[in-house]
Design an enzyme around this catalytic site. Structure first.
Site, PDB file in Angstrom:
ATOM      1  CB  CYS B 100       4.829   9.437   5.353  1.00 42.33           C
ATOM      2  SG  CYS B 100       3.275   9.524   4.497  1.00 42.33           S
ATOM      3  CG  ASN B 204       0.285   9.411  -1.106  1.00 41.09           C
ATOM      4  OD1 ASN B 204       0.707  10.390  -0.499  1.00 41.09           O
ATOM      5  ND2 ASN B 204       0.949   8.273  -1.161  1.00 41.09           N
ATOM      6  CG  PHE B 206      -6.359  10.304   2.626  1.00 37.83           C
ATOM      7  CD1 PHE B 206      -7.107   9.905   3.730  1.00 37.83           C
ATOM      8  CD2 PHE B 206      -5.449   9.409   2.096  1.00 37.83           C
ATOM      9  CE1 PHE B 206      -6.932   8.651   4.302  1.00 37.83           C
ATOM     10  CE2 PHE B 206      -5.261   8.152   2.667  1.00 37.83           C
ATOM     11  CZ  PHE B 206      -6.006   7.773   3.762  1.00 37.83           C
ATOM     12  CG  LEU B 207      -9.213  14.532   7.555  1.00 41.10           C
ATOM     13  CD1 LEU B 207      -8.715  15.774   8.291  1.00 41.10           C
ATOM     14  CD2 LEU B 207     -10.711  14.581   7.454  1.00 41.10           C
ATOM     15  N   GLY B 380      -6.642   2.350   1.999  1.00 39.46           N
ATOM     16  CA  GLY B 380      -6.742   1.932   0.602  1.00 39.46           C
ATOM     17  C   GLY B 380      -6.827   3.169  -0.272  1.00 39.46           C
ATOM     18  CG  HIS B 404       2.514   1.758   3.252  1.00 39.74           C
ATOM     19  ND1 HIS B 404       2.617   1.090   2.056  1.00 39.74           N
ATOM     20  CD2 HIS B 404       2.603   3.076   2.951  1.00 39.74           C
ATOM     21  CE1 HIS B 404       2.775   1.975   1.085  1.00 39.74           C
ATOM     22  NE2 HIS B 404       2.770   3.175   1.586  1.00 39.74           N
TER      23      HIS B 404
END
Lengths: 142, 481
Positions: B100, B204, B206-207, B380, B404
């Protein structure tokens, strides 16, 4: 007795599953997992799949069982909602499970899907036997 | 638990070996007092102590300031084992979502050019980048091609026209680790991975279309090719079902090996095998395949993103200045040379929810970043900021590792409860952030208050000099799975 309840876990999803015996516990754990994955309310269950598994311990068998169903969900697109665990038997060092599970294809309409469960973890996994039956806490990686 | 914790200095805490008999090294956690007040609330510190039982562990069981309760290793955990000293590899120290990671793509566009169209642009991204539970990719490959992906990583995408050579230079490990052997991949992993190449996933992942909000280090920012008000795109995804299946199979197999290798760990999810054992090697061959799958996946996601921008702005991605800043893995085990007690040793470094952060001069960095140190991308939550940092020499003390992300503070259930009766999409829109998600409940589960303040986390690694702040980003639009 309720089948399962969500318990707090900061990053992932954790459940506490109950069952009057091991078969019931395994069936309820599978129900809990699919209840997290999809909306099972009134869902049809026309497809039947047979599951036969072996493992070295009840906990390993539980993870193997849930993994098997998760694999079928991701590769055959079946949402399972009825779990008929017919036998859990100890044969020497091995413990085996025989079950028939029922579900329906996800189909084009994916509205029923809620949460992606990546995997069933071994984190602090211990099946406990108490006065009222069995219970186990399971953490799913989501 | 808190009683056992010893304060080393304002930013570091120790769990002494005496906390639990069987710990081979102490635990060290990077956090300030206010982050620690949250960390002690769940079982994350216990997991730092559990990891200290792993055979061959070197120096300490580490945790970054975004530490939170996971399974096996905590999220934010770093463990290095000495392979010549019986050191083990544990799938629970890498996680299910092998490799990931995050990638940051810069553009030549500025906020003023993108903000007026952000709703339409986001809708185009949402419609063209597959996301959500069970989503399937647009880039379909045959089983023979899939094996090539596992061996070549991002290089497969680039040689098939989904990117340019330069993309590989700016990807950790060139987008491919050596030693990936598809022979060690089960049919089931193939089956789960086959249709998911080029998909974002859910939860969690995303783009995000972001704008550079503040620059702290102008010189480094200009080397990274970013400046204030510039638009960038961040992608967070991993190895999808392919990696989950590999972790699962090997973690399960290793539970049964502890007697054979005389391994004793307090949590079954830390099941492990010596790196040099056949079972350890089998996992590593397969894990590397998953790592390469993930790099290829993020490369494909970036390609889809570039295509959307090309159609939307009617220019080529080169004309739009859409070039990769960097791509980092944050769930992985890597073989790296580190100095331990004055001697160079080959270690198996597990980073689970931790980012590799090589300092200036490191030979593995592309020439362009040799002087600045490695770009470190720290996302974030979707309502606030993300950061771009640079690696430092000081991070030698953490095996060149840093944080991370923000790290969760609320469980998903607690987040949903906290959001009852609210519209997260509307609240974010009021802040100027457009959000689109496929999953029911995803926005609530991922609501900003479910996370620690990423700024607090980043400030700790900056002050501890594990990596230094280069710039801060603010989201304009978010696609969630």
């Amino acid at each position: 007795m309720e089948k399962y309840e969500r318990i707090p876990h900061t990053a992932d999803i954790a459940v506490k599953v109950y069952g009057c015996d091991l078969k019931d516990l395994f069936a309820n754990a599978a129900f809990g997992m699919f209840d997290i994955i999809a909306d099972l309310d009134g869902i049809s269950a026309g497809i039947a799949v047979k599951v036969d598994l072996k493992a070295q311990s009840p906990e390993e068998l539980l993870v193997a069982w849930l993994d098997e169903l998760l694999y079928d969900f991701y590769t055959k697109n079946i949402i399972f909602s009825k779990f008929d665990v017919r036998e859990i038997a100890q044969n020497g060092p091995e413990i085996s499970l025989s079950a028939e599970v029922h579900g329906r294809h996800v189909g084009e309409n994916k509205n029923r899907l809620k949460t992606e469960i990546k995997a069933v973890t071994f984190h602090n996994l211990a099946i406990k036997e108490g006065e009222g039956g069995y219970s186990v806490e399971i953490v799913f990686d989501v | 638990m808190f009683d056992a914790l010893e304060k080393i200095d304002d930013l570091r805490w120790r769990i002494p070996k005496t906390f639990m008999p069987g710990m081979k090294v102490p635990g060290v956690i990077y956090a300030d007092r206010s982050l620690m007040d949250d960390i002690v609330k769940d079982k994350a510190l216990q997991q730092v102590a559990n990891a200290a039982f792993l055979p061959g562990i070197v120096k300490y069981s580490l945790a970054m300031p975004d530490i939170h309760w996971g399974y096996g290793l905590p999220i934010g955990g770093v463990v290095a084992t000495d392979i010549e000293d019986g050191g083990v590899v544990t799938p629970g120290g890498v996680g299910y979502d092998i490799n990931c990671g995050v990638r940051l793509l810069r553009t030549g566009l500025f906020e003023s050019e993108v903000r007026p169209h952000i709703k339409e642009l986001l809708a185009a991204l949402f419609n063209n980048v597959p996301a959500g539970v069970g989503s399937e990719g647009k880039i379909r490959v045959s089983p023979a091609e899939e094996r090539k992906i596992l061996v070549k990583g991002s290089g497969w995408a680039v040689s098939n026209g989904y990117g340019i050579k330069e993309d590989l230079e700016y990807t950790e490990a060139g987008g491919c680790i050596d030693g990936a052997d598809p022979e060690y991949v089960s049919d089931r992993a193939y089956e789960r991975g086959r249709r998911q190449s080029g998909t974002l996933g859910s939860g969690n992942h995303f783009l995000e279309v972001q704008v550079i909000d503040e620059v702290y280090d102008e010189k480094t920012a200009s080397v990274f090719g970013v400046e204030k008000d510039q638009v960038v795109v961040m992608m967070h995804s991993g190895s999808r079902g392919f990696g989950y299946q590999i972790c699962d199979e090997h973690a399960r197999k290793m539970v049964g090996l502890h007697g054979k290798y005389n391994i004793s760990v307090p949590d079954k999810q830390l099941s492990s095998a010596p790196v040099k054992s056949p079972e350890g090697q089998a996992y590593l061959h397969a894990m590397k395949c998953a790592a390469n799958y993930a790099w290829n996946n993020r490369q494909c996601l970036m390609h889809l993103t570039r295509e959307v921008f090309e159609r939307f702005f009617r220019k080529s991605f080169q004309e739009l200045g859409m070039f990769l800043v960097y791509d980092v893995a944050h769930n992985i085990a890597k073989f790296e040379k580190h100095i331990v007690d004055g001697k160079e040793k080959l270690l198996c470094v597990h980073r689970k929810g931790a980012t590799r952060a090589f300092g200036p001069g490191h030979p593995e960095l592309p020439l362009k970043y040799r002087e600045t140190g490695q770009p470190v991308i720290v996302p974030g939550d979707m309502g606030t900021n993300s950061y771009l940092l640079a690696g430092t020499e000081k991070a030698e003390e953490t095996f060149f590792s840093t944080c991370h992300g923000a790290g969760r503070v609320l469980s998903r259930t607690a987040a949903i409860n906290a959001c009852r009766g609210r519209s997260i999409a509307k609240e974010l829109l009021n802040k100027g952030i457009v959000v689109m998600a496929t999953g029911r409940g995803t926005l609530e589960e991922e609501a900003p208050e479910a996370y620690k303040n990423v700024t607090d986390v980043v400030n700790v690694v900056h002050r501890a000099d594990l990596s230094t702040k280069v710039c801060r980003m603010r989201p304009l639009g978010v696609v969630k799975g």
